[in-house]
Design a protein around this motif. Structure first.
Motif, PDB file in Angstrom:
ATOM      1  N   LEU A 109     -16.269   4.256  16.532  1.00 22.60           N
ATOM      2  CA  LEU A 109     -15.161   4.310  15.577  1.00 22.60           C
ATOM      3  C   LEU A 109     -14.697   2.921  15.146  1.00 22.60           C
ATOM      4  N   PRO A 110     -14.638   1.912  16.048  1.00 19.36           N
ATOM      5  CA  PRO A 110     -14.344   0.558  15.565  1.00 19.36           C
ATOM      6  C   PRO A 110     -15.353   0.058  14.527  1.00 19.36           C
ATOM      7  N   TRP A 111     -16.634   0.363  14.710  1.00 19.29           N
ATOM      8  CA  TRP A 111     -17.610  -0.038  13.694  1.00 19.29           C
ATOM      9  C   TRP A 111     -17.412   0.763  12.412  1.00 19.29           C
ATOM     10  N   ARG A 112     -17.003   2.007  12.544  1.00 12.37           N
ATOM     11  CA  ARG A 112     -16.652   2.797  11.357  1.00 12.37           C
ATOM     12  C   ARG A 112     -15.499   2.130  10.618  1.00 12.37           C
ATOM     13  N   TYR A 113     -14.509   1.622  11.350  1.00 12.71           N
ATOM     14  CA  TYR A 113     -13.389   0.911  10.726  1.00 12.71           C
ATOM     15  C   TYR A 113     -13.876  -0.382  10.082  1.00 12.71           C
ATOM     16  N   ALA A 114     -14.785  -1.086  10.748  1.00 10.80           N
ATOM     17  CA  ALA A 114     -15.319  -2.336  10.193  1.00 10.80           C
ATOM     18  C   ALA A 114     -16.012  -2.095   8.863  1.00 10.80           C
ATOM     19  N   SER A 115     -16.630  -0.918   8.719  1.00 10.64           N
ATOM     20  CA  SER A 115     -17.340  -0.622   7.472  1.00 10.64           C
ATOM     21  C   SER A 115     -16.399  -0.442   6.295  1.00 10.64           C
ATOM     22  N   THR A 116     -15.100  -0.197   6.556  1.00 13.01           N
ATOM     23  CA  THR A 116     -14.130  -0.104   5.462  1.00 13.01           C
ATOM     24  C   THR A 116     -13.659  -1.481   5.030  1.00 13.01           C
ATOM     25  N   ARG A 117     -13.941  -2.505   5.833  1.00  9.99           N
ATOM     26  CA  ARG A 117     -13.532  -3.870   5.521  1.00  9.99           C
ATOM     27  C   ARG A 117     -14.684  -4.710   4.986  1.00  9.99           C
ATOM     28  N   MET A 118     -15.905  -4.289   5.269  1.00  4.89           N
ATOM     29  CA  MET A 118     -17.082  -4.993   4.777  1.00  4.89           C
ATOM     30  C   MET A 118     -18.163  -3.953   4.500  1.00  4.89           C
TER      31      MET A 118
ATOM     32  N   PHE B 188     -22.771  -4.132  28.702  1.00  4.24           N
ATOM     33  CA  PHE B 188     -21.561  -3.887  27.910  1.00  4.24           C
ATOM     34  C   PHE B 188     -21.646  -4.586  26.554  1.00  4.24           C
ATOM     35  N   VAL B 189     -21.984  -5.868  26.548  1.00  8.78           N
ATOM     36  CA  VAL B 189     -22.045  -6.617  25.281  1.00  8.78           C
ATOM     37  C   VAL B 189     -23.163  -6.078  24.391  1.00  8.78           C
ATOM     38  N   ALA B 190     -24.313  -5.740  24.995  1.00  7.47           N
ATOM     39  CA  ALA B 190     -25.407  -5.153  24.213  1.00  7.47           C
ATOM     40  C   ALA B 190     -24.979  -3.829  23.595  1.00  7.47           C
ATOM     41  N   GLY B 191     -24.247  -3.008  24.363  1.00  7.60           N
ATOM     42  CA  GLY B 191     -23.757  -1.739  23.838  1.00  7.60           C
ATOM     43  C   GLY B 191     -22.791  -1.937  22.685  1.00  7.60           C
ATOM     44  N   LEU B 192     -21.932  -2.940  22.798  1.00 10.63           N
ATOM     45  CA  LEU B 192     -20.999  -3.240  21.710  1.00 10.63           C
ATOM     46  C   LEU B 192     -21.767  -3.529  20.415  1.00 10.63           C
ATOM     47  N   GLY B 193     -22.806  -4.362  20.521  1.00 13.03           N
ATOM     48  CA  GLY B 193     -23.584  -4.702  19.330  1.00 13.03           C
ATOM     49  C   GLY B 193     -24.431  -3.563  18.821  1.00 13.03           C
ATOM     50  N   PHE B 194     -25.141  -2.888  19.728  1.00 10.49           N
ATOM     51  CA  PHE B 194     -26.030  -1.807  19.307  1.00 10.49           C
ATOM     52  C   PHE B 194     -25.269  -0.593  18.784  1.00 10.49           C
ATOM     53  N   SER B 195     -23.986  -0.500  19.047  1.00 16.02           N
ATOM     54  CA  SER B 195     -23.197   0.596  18.502  1.00 16.02           C
ATOM     55  C   SER B 195     -23.275   0.630  16.976  1.00 16.02           C
ATOM     56  N   ALA B 196     -23.362  -0.549  16.357  1.00 16.32           N
ATOM     57  CA  ALA B 196     -23.493  -0.613  14.894  1.00 16.32           C
ATOM     58  C   ALA B 196     -24.774   0.063  14.425  1.00 16.32           C
ATOM     59  N   GLN B 197     -25.819   0.011  15.252  1.00 17.77           N
ATOM     60  CA  GLN B 197     -27.098   0.608  14.886  1.00 17.77           C
ATOM     61  C   GLN B 197     -27.016   2.128  14.825  1.00 17.77           C
ATOM     62  N   TYR B 198     -26.040   2.701  15.485  1.00 19.75           N
ATOM     63  CA  TYR B 198     -25.896   4.154  15.506  1.00 19.75           C
ATOM     64  C   TYR B 198     -24.965   4.656  14.399  1.00 19.75           C
ATOM     65  N   VAL B 199     -24.358   3.730  13.667  1.00 19.37           N
ATOM     66  CA  VAL B 199     -23.449   4.113  12.589  1.00 19.37           C
ATOM     67  C   VAL B 199     -24.085   3.897  11.231  1.00 19.37           C
ATOM     68  N   PHE B 200     -24.650   2.716  10.998  1.00 17.40           N
ATOM     69  CA  PHE B 200     -24.975   2.315   9.637  1.00 17.40           C
ATOM     70  C   PHE B 200     -26.299   2.803   9.064  1.00 17.40           C
ATOM     71  N   PRO B 201     -27.427   2.767   9.796  1.00 14.48           N
ATOM     72  CA  PRO B 201     -28.683   3.171   9.155  1.00 14.48           C
ATOM     73  C   PRO B 201     -28.645   4.576   8.572  1.00 14.48           C
ATOM     74  N   TRP B 202     -28.110   5.539   9.339  1.00 18.51           N
ATOM     75  CA  TRP B 202     -28.111   6.924   8.870  1.00 18.51           C
ATOM     76  C   TRP B 202     -27.150   7.154   7.712  1.00 18.51           C
ATOM     77  N   SER B 203     -26.173   6.271   7.531  1.00 18.98           N
ATOM     78  CA  SER B 203     -25.288   6.404   6.371  1.00 18.98           C
ATOM     79  C   SER B 203     -25.787   5.572   5.193  1.00 18.98           C
ATOM     80  N   MET B 204     -26.776   4.706   5.425  1.00 15.55           N
ATOM     81  CA  MET B 204     -27.360   3.915   4.340  1.00 15.55           C
ATOM     82  C   MET B 204     -28.418   4.699   3.577  1.00 15.55           C
ATOM     83  N   VAL B 205     -29.162   5.566   4.289  1.00  9.92           N
ATOM     84  CA  VAL B 205     -30.227   6.321   3.623  1.00  9.92           C
ATOM     85  C   VAL B 205     -29.688   7.228   2.511  1.00  9.92           C
ATOM     86  N   PRO B 206     -28.610   8.002   2.736  1.00 11.47           N
ATOM     87  CA  PRO B 206     -28.120   8.841   1.639  1.00 11.47           C
ATOM     88  C   PRO B 206     -27.716   8.044   0.393  1.00 11.47           C
ATOM     89  N   ASP B 207     -27.273   6.792   0.581  1.00 12.53           N
ATOM     90  CA  ASP B 207     -26.841   5.988  -0.563  1.00 12.53           C
ATOM     91  C   ASP B 207     -27.990   5.682  -1.515  1.00 12.53           C
TER      92      ASP B 207
END
Length: 449
Positions: free
Chosen positions: A286-295, A331-350
């Motif tokens: 959800l934080p990465w989801r929020y980040a996507s509204t800012r960038m 923990f740090v790897a999970g923080l970064g890789f969390s973005a990988q679970y949000v953005f690719p699948w929402s980029m394909v429909p675009d």
């Protein structure tokens, strides 16, 4: 179609990915380990068999089901008939995937790995390609798609956590009952298969495909569709960066059990380390989801990968023997890789709207089919590369490894993926679809209709 989706729709849509992701995690983290250390199959042979299947059958299988669902017209919709018909065979094929008998060598081992994979892959494609394509039809809104995918990814990450943590735990439970290791892994595959069937049916009956009177089944010939896909510049750029990232991530996840077992000598803590990383991925969705509204999605995705690179780079320098530092790395790897679970699948429909603006048709199925083929092919390349690397550096299953073998595990677990992730960052930072031009594109498509 730009209206907000209800929370119930998002939740019911996401549930199916719980079962699919349990299988995906089990394959990424443990399938090669099952072949080498449980079934006793040569690692290079197992990896090569998987790669042959991906490069041959998947090149037909994934686009075919996407193409077919684009042309389907039924009272159930375009996608759900395939999810319904494929659910039970998919579950059975998962059980078979982890049921290879011990002692297979040579051609028999190659054909057993290849055959069981082809069966599981066919039914996974039959249910997953229409399922993923459905996300592009539930809403056309740039940010609402990210919201839908973020909710789905909660179930995805939960499935990954369960798949990573419960593969050995469930197998261990059966071993505690007196089963052999091979039988125990077969039982684990059966349990995961039942979960996959149930979750797929819940989504199939719980989500309604939203009617769109202006949307007609695609009529363009398959070859013409593929030509348009390959001329879609944003999608081509997406495919290039996705290939780089997927191979590297699979290399990392496939070698993680070996790294923890032989480099850090923390076999009994494998599930805990994986849980920390995957739970962190879930917490930061959800934080990465929020980040996507800012960038925009591309730069946000790049930021996540950069954070993960720092953590994985540290892992390379950890000395042999147990260390609590690995939990901070996870923990740090999970923080970064969390973005990988949000953005690719929402980029394909675009990118589908880019295609629609040129062709006048929507080809969700063919795009998600090609994307599924790409993901599975690169995943197989990652697993195959892991097997080849283990063979190259003299890995011996269930034995004390030489310094040369330990270096190979560390190098391909950490250094190679970090270099590849860094190479993909420019493609993400300058990804051509952003919130503004996507809104203009959708508006232009509506005017054309």
């Amino acid at each position: 179609m730009n209206a907000k989706l209800s929370a119930g729709t998002k939740v019911f849509y996401g549930i199916a990915d719980l079962g699919i992701s349990m299988l995906t995690a089990s394959i990424q983290f443990f399938l090669l380990f099952f072949y080498t250390d449980i079934a006793g199959i040569d690692p290079a042979l197992a990896g090569s068999a998987l790669l042959v299947g991906k490069l041959t059958w998947d090149a037909i299988n994934d686009p075919f089901f996407g193409f077919l669902s684009d042309r389907t017209r039924s009272r159930w919709g375009r996608r759900k008939p395939y999810m319904l018909l494929g659910a039970i065979p998919f579950g059975l094929s998962i059980w078979l995937l982890f049921s290879l008998p011990p002692g297979l060598v040579g051609v028999k081992a190659f054909l057993a790995v290849l055959g069981s994979f082809l069966l599981a892959d066919t039914f996974q494609t039959m249910v997953s390609v229409p399922y993923y394509a459905l996300s592009a039809e539930l809403t056309y809104d740039y940010d609402e798609r990210t919201s839908l995918i973020s909710v789905r990814m909660i179930f995805t990450v939960l499935g990954y956590i369960l798949g990573a943590a419960l593969t050995t735990a469930v197998a261990g439970f059966f071993i505690g009952l007196g089963w052999t290791k091979n039988a125990a892994y077969s039982g684990m595959g059966g349990v995961f298969g039942v979960v996959a069937v149930i979750t797929l049916l819940v989504t199939t009956f719980g989500v309604r495909e939203r009617p769109n009177p202006d949307l007609q089944p695609a009529k363009m010939p398959a070859l013409s569709q593929i030509q348009h896909v390959l001329r879609n510049r944003p999608f081509v750029q997406y495919m290039i960066m996705s290939t780089i990232i997927s191979i590297s991530f699979t290399l990392l996840t496939s070698l993680l059990p070996y790294y923890l077992t032989y480099q850090l000598q923390m076999t009994d803590q494998i599930s805990f380390v994986m849980f920390v990383m995957l739970a962190t991925i879930g917490v930061f969705l959800l934080p990465w989801r929020y980040a996507s509204t800012r960038m925009s999605k591309g730069p946000a995705y790049a930021l996540g990968l950069a954070i993960a690179c720092v953590a994985i780079g540290v892992a390379f320098f950890l000395p042999p023997g147990p260390t609590p530092i690995i939990y901070g790395v996870a923990f740090v790897a999970g923080l970064g890789f969390s973005a990988q679970y949000v953005f690719p699948w929402s980029m394909v429909p675009d990118v589908i709207e880019v295609d629609q603006a040129k062709t006048g048709e929507r080809h969700e199925g063919i795009y998600f089919g090609i994307n599924a083929f790409l993901g599975k092919m690169t995943g197989a390349l990652g697993i195959a590369a892991s097997g080849w690397a283990l063979k190259l550096y003299g890995y011996v299953p269930n034995a004390v490894q030489t310094p040369h073998a330990l270096f190979g595990i560390r190098f391909f677990f950490a250094v190679v993926p970090v270099i590849a992730f860094l190479a993909a960052l420019p493609l993400l930072i300058w990804y051509p679809i952003n919130r503004k031009n996507h809104a203009e594109l959708v508006a232009g498509v509506k005017e054309a209709d």
